[in-house]
Design an enzyme around this catalytic site. Structure first.
Site, PDB file in Angstrom:
ATOM      1  CG  HIS A  58      48.938  19.771  29.711  1.00 45.66           C
ATOM      2  ND1 HIS A  58      48.273  20.935  29.413  1.00 45.66           N
ATOM      3  CD2 HIS A  58      48.016  18.792  29.638  1.00 45.66           C
ATOM      4  CE1 HIS A  58      47.002  20.681  29.163  1.00 45.66           C
ATOM      5  NE2 HIS A  58      46.819  19.379  29.297  1.00 45.66           N
ATOM      6  CE1 TYR A  73      50.895  29.499  30.464  1.00 47.08           C
ATOM      7  CE2 TYR A  73      50.272  31.547  31.527  1.00 47.08           C
ATOM      8  CZ  TYR A  73      50.538  30.202  31.588  1.00 47.08           C
ATOM      9  OH  TYR A  73      50.427  29.540  32.803  1.00 47.08           O
ATOM     10  N   PRO A  88      48.511  35.339  38.872  1.00 44.57           N
ATOM     11  CG  PRO A  88      46.283  35.104  38.273  1.00 44.57           C
ATOM     12  CD  PRO A  88      47.219  36.027  38.940  1.00 44.57           C
ATOM     13  CE  LYS A  98      55.863  28.628  39.020  1.00 42.27           C
ATOM     14  NZ  LYS A  98      55.921  27.196  38.802  1.00 42.27           N
ATOM     15  CE1 TYR A 111      53.124  25.733  33.103  1.00 42.84           C
ATOM     16  CE2 TYR A 111      53.208  28.110  33.391  1.00 42.84           C
ATOM     17  CZ  TYR A 111      52.486  26.958  33.160  1.00 42.84           C
ATOM     18  OH  TYR A 111      51.117  27.021  33.000  1.00 42.84           O
TER      19      TYR A 111
HETATM   20  P1  FAS Z   1      42.901  30.059  50.163  1.00 42.76           P
HETATM   21  O1  FAS Z   1      42.474  31.498  50.039  1.00 42.76           O
HETATM   22  O2  FAS Z   1      42.653  29.128  49.053  1.00 42.76           O
HETATM   23  O3  FAS Z   1      42.195  29.399  51.436  1.00 42.76           O
HETATM   24  C1  FAS Z   1      42.013  30.116  52.639  1.00 42.76           C
HETATM   25  C2  FAS Z   1      40.791  29.556  53.324  1.00 42.76           C
HETATM   26  O4  FAS Z   1      40.645  30.213  54.585  1.00 42.76           O
HETATM   27  C3  FAS Z   1      39.520  29.827  52.528  1.00 42.76           C
HETATM   28  O5  FAS Z   1      38.769  28.642  52.408  1.00 42.76           O
HETATM   29  C4  FAS Z   1      38.786  30.871  53.355  1.00 42.76           C
HETATM   30  O6  FAS Z   1      37.383  30.735  53.276  1.00 42.76           O
HETATM   31  C5  FAS Z   1      39.280  30.554  54.758  1.00 42.76           C
HETATM   32  N1  FAS Z   1      39.199  31.678  55.693  1.00 42.76           N
HETATM   33  C6  FAS Z   1      39.460  32.980  55.441  1.00 42.76           C
HETATM   34  N2  FAS Z   1      39.277  33.710  56.571  1.00 42.76           N
HETATM   35  C7  FAS Z   1      38.917  32.838  57.550  1.00 42.76           C
HETATM   36  C8  FAS Z   1      38.582  32.970  58.923  1.00 42.76           C
HETATM   37  N3  FAS Z   1      38.583  34.166  59.521  1.00 42.76           N
HETATM   38  N4  FAS Z   1      38.232  31.872  59.617  1.00 42.76           N
HETATM   39  C9  FAS Z   1      38.239  30.646  59.025  1.00 42.76           C
HETATM   40  N5  FAS Z   1      38.531  30.440  57.715  1.00 42.76           N
HETATM   41  C10 FAS Z   1      38.862  31.537  56.998  1.00 42.76           C
HETATM   42  N6  FAS Z   1      46.520  30.541  41.620  1.00 42.76           N
HETATM   43  C11 FAS Z   1      46.962  29.928  40.512  1.00 42.76           C
HETATM   44  O7  FAS Z   1      48.019  29.279  40.563  1.00 42.76           O
HETATM   45  N7  FAS Z   1      46.247  29.992  39.329  1.00 42.76           N
HETATM   46  C12 FAS Z   1      45.052  30.681  39.250  1.00 42.76           C
HETATM   47  O8  FAS Z   1      44.425  30.736  38.198  1.00 42.76           O
HETATM   48  C13 FAS Z   1      44.544  31.323  40.397  1.00 42.76           C
HETATM   49  N8  FAS Z   1      43.341  31.974  40.350  1.00 42.76           N
HETATM   50  C14 FAS Z   1      42.881  32.611  41.494  1.00 42.76           C
HETATM   51  C15 FAS Z   1      41.637  33.299  41.509  1.00 42.76           C
HETATM   52  C16 FAS Z   1      41.190  33.960  42.661  1.00 42.76           C
HETATM   53  C17 FAS Z   1      39.854  34.695  42.660  1.00 42.76           C
HETATM   54  C18 FAS Z   1      41.983  33.943  43.827  1.00 42.76           C
HETATM   55  C19 FAS Z   1      41.526  34.696  45.080  1.00 42.76           C
HETATM   56  C20 FAS Z   1      43.202  33.262  43.837  1.00 42.76           C
HETATM   57  C21 FAS Z   1      43.655  32.580  42.675  1.00 42.76           C
HETATM   58  N9  FAS Z   1      44.860  31.863  42.659  1.00 42.76           N
HETATM   59  C22 FAS Z   1      45.333  31.226  41.559  1.00 42.76           C
HETATM   60  C23 FAS Z   1      45.651  31.753  43.826  1.00 42.76           C
HETATM   61  C24 FAS Z   1      45.034  30.669  44.677  1.00 42.76           C
HETATM   62  O9  FAS Z   1      44.982  29.484  43.966  1.00 42.76           O
HETATM   63  C25 FAS Z   1      45.806  30.618  45.958  1.00 42.76           C
HETATM   64  O10 FAS Z   1      47.196  30.666  45.734  1.00 42.76           O
HETATM   65  C26 FAS Z   1      45.465  29.403  46.777  1.00 42.76           C
HETATM   66  O11 FAS Z   1      44.088  29.394  46.969  1.00 42.76           O
HETATM   67  C27 FAS Z   1      46.231  29.498  48.099  1.00 42.76           C
HETATM   68  O12 FAS Z   1      45.707  28.574  48.950  1.00 42.76           O
HETATM   69  P2  FAS Z   1      45.533  28.925  50.505  1.00 42.76           P
HETATM   70  O13 FAS Z   1      46.761  29.566  51.011  1.00 42.76           O
HETATM   71  O14 FAS Z   1      45.022  27.693  51.130  1.00 42.76           O
HETATM   72  O15 FAS Z   1      44.432  30.093  50.560  1.00 42.76           O
HETATM   73  C1  PHB Z   2      44.017  27.864  35.024  1.00 47.19           C
HETATM   74  O1  PHB Z   2      43.854  26.838  34.346  1.00 47.19           O
HETATM   75  O2  PHB Z   2      43.127  28.326  35.786  1.00 47.19           O
HETATM   76  C2  PHB Z   2      45.335  28.593  34.959  1.00 47.19           C
HETATM   77  C3  PHB Z   2      46.383  28.039  34.245  1.00 47.19           C
HETATM   78  C4  PHB Z   2      47.592  28.720  34.181  1.00 47.19           C
HETATM   79  C5  PHB Z   2      47.728  29.926  34.846  1.00 47.19           C
HETATM   80  C6  PHB Z   2      46.676  30.476  35.578  1.00 47.19           C
HETATM   81  C7  PHB Z   2      45.468  29.800  35.637  1.00 47.19           C
HETATM   82  O3  PHB Z   2      48.910  30.596  34.793  1.00 47.19           O
END
Ligand code: FAS
Ligand code: PHB
Length: 397
Positions: free
Chosen positions: A77, A206, A298, A302, A390
């Site tokens: 995009h 947005y 989110p 980032k 961005y």
């Molecule tokens: P993660 O949380 O992805 O991964 C951590 C891993 O460690 C998980 O698989 C977990 O199961 C595991 N773990 C935890 N405790 C453990 C233990 N005791 N033993 C072993 N394993 C364990 N970011 C965006 O940019 N856009 C979004 O739309 C967005 N939506 C999100 C929605 C939700 C519900 C959440 C929680 C986050 C969202 N995020 C979003 C942010 C997300 O994308 C994170 O920044 C990203 O997952 C970060 O990656 P990790 O640091 O690998 O952490």
């Molecule tokens: C998504 O596609 O999940 C998304 C895109 C942009 C954002 C957050 C989430 O800022």
């Protein structure tokens, strides 16, 4: 005495984007690691989260051999849209950043690609482990203990990467007095849906609407991803599909333009909105990366991209240690990560403050937001600030 004693160079806790990418980058440098994860493989591969890859993230996946499916299925995009006062305004990311763009590709797809790559190289990921404990992190032989398939394991390693997310165990192993925590909680959340519906528009929208924020995104030509601002403690129960669609249609309506294509809602969830940073991102031989160290709202897309940036720096530092016995990059890991993390925190806070209704009754605040949006969409200088943040600021070493 454990049933299984393992000796490796780097112990990685967590198989999200941070842990998996770190293990891949280390492997490319000939560094051994083990990845342990408490959820199942199918769970982590189906956990719907982020959707936007910064320019640098996509490039890194291409450059390190994990981008084949991304090249085919990722959607490049070159712009995003801001919707307000019933109008859509496009921010031309590519034109404002010398050709950089974002790629829309689900985080769970990145996780699938990284797992497949690691397993195809015959390297270990232990899923569904329990009872993780971490100790000796201030010695040269940190130890991770856990259970897997009814057997006890003891992993002794040179370094540990805490990639276990915000709720993980690694940050909790650091004495409270050694850490400083910075956090901010926002007075709203996002109600997110994944719908089996062809995206109505070609690029993200947005929207700042008087009823609240809404975001139009996508996952494929057949899957739309949508979010709407809701209460921080929102209960999904009273949110029928119709009520969700009606609210989205109202907040994403632009007279004379398209309307949202409805479809079967495949998933609904509420994501809380918080800013969180822990300093430093290292204690002894334990390095924190990704959500274990920082969380952003989110709105700026980032979260996952910051995790990628952290592990890039950590992999480079560990490669210098093992190849040349150099520790300078390890010593500066936390400071270098935090410079980038705080800039992403600023941008995420700014996008969140710009687009959400904090107080429906504060007419001044709403007019101020609309004026800032008007400035952003009529000033090249202002639009450039949004665009360069961005698509992702350059990774300064
Ligand atoms: P993660 O949380 O992805 O991964 C951590 C891993 O460690 C998980 O698989 C977990 O199961 C595991 N773990 C935890 N405790 C453990 C233990 N005791 N033993 C072993 N394993 C364990 N970011 C965006 O940019 N856009 C979004 O739309 C967005 N939506 C999100 C929605 C939700 C519900 C959440 C929680 C986050 C969202 N995020 C979003 C942010 C997300 O994308 C994170 O920044 C990203 O997952 C970060 O990656 P990790 O640091 O690998 O952490
Ligand atoms: C998504 O596609 O999940 C998304 C895109 C942009 C954002 C957050 C989430 O800022």
């Amino acid at each position: 005495m454990a049933d299984n004693n393992i000796r490796t160079q780097v112990g990685i806790i967590g198989a999200g984007p941070a842990g998996l990418l770190l293990s891949h980058l280390l492997s490319l440098n000939g560094i051994e690691s083990i990845v342990i994860e408490d959820k199942s493989r199918s769970y982590v591969e189906s956990r719907i989260r982020a959707g936007v890859l910064e320019h640098g993230t996509a490039q890194l996946l291409f450059d390190t051999g994990v981008g084949a499916r991304l090249a085919k299925e990722g959607m490049r995009h070159e712009g995003i849209n801001l919707g307000f006062s019933g109008q859509l305004h496009r921010i031309n990311l590519a034109e404002l950043t010398g050709g950089k763009a974002i790629t829309v590709y689900g985080q769970h797809e990145v996780v699938k690609d990284l797992i497949a790559t690691r397993l195809s190289r015959g390297e270990q990921i232990l899923f569904e482990i329990t009872g993780v404990t971490l100790d000796r992190i201030t010695t040269k032989q940190p130890r991770i203990c856990f259970r897997h398939q009814d057997r006890s394991f003891e992993v002794t390693c040179d370094w540990v990467a805490g990639c276990d997310g915000y709720h993980g165990v690694s940050r909790a192993c650091i004495p409270a007095e050694a850490l400083t925590i910075f956090e901010k909680t926002y007075p709203f959340a996002w109600l997110g849906i994944l719908a089996e519906a062809a995206p109505s528009w070609e690029e993200l929208i947005y929207a700042n609407h008087e009823n609240g924020f809404a975001l139009f995104s996508m996952r494929s030509p057949k899957i739309t991803r949508l979010y709407l601002q809701c209460r921080p403690d929102e209960d999904l129960t009273p949110w029928s599909d119709d009520r969700i669609w009606e609210n989205l249609e109202k907040r994403l309506s632009f007279p004379g333009d398209k309307t949202i294509q409805r479809g079967k809602i495949l998933q609904k969830s509420v994501t809380t909105m918080r800013s969180f940073v822990v300093e430093p991102m290292r204690y002894g031989r334990l390095f924190l990366a990704g959500d274990a160290a920082h969380v952003v709202p989110p709105t700026g897309a980032k979260g996952m991209n910051l995790a990628v940036g952290d592990v890039c720096l950590l992999a480079r530092a560990l490669a210098a240690f093992y190849a040349k016995d150099q520790t300078a990059l390890l010593e500066s890991y936390s400071d270098r990560c935090l410079r980038r993390v705080w800039k992403a925190q600023r941008f995420s806070w700014w996008m969140t403050s710009l687009l959400h209704r904090f107080d429906q009754n504060d007419a001044f605040e709403y007019r101020r937001q609309l004026a800032e949006l008007d400035y952003l969409t009529t000033s090249r200088a202002a639009a450039t600030v949004l665009a360069e943040n961005y698509v992702g600021l350059p990774w300064t070493d």
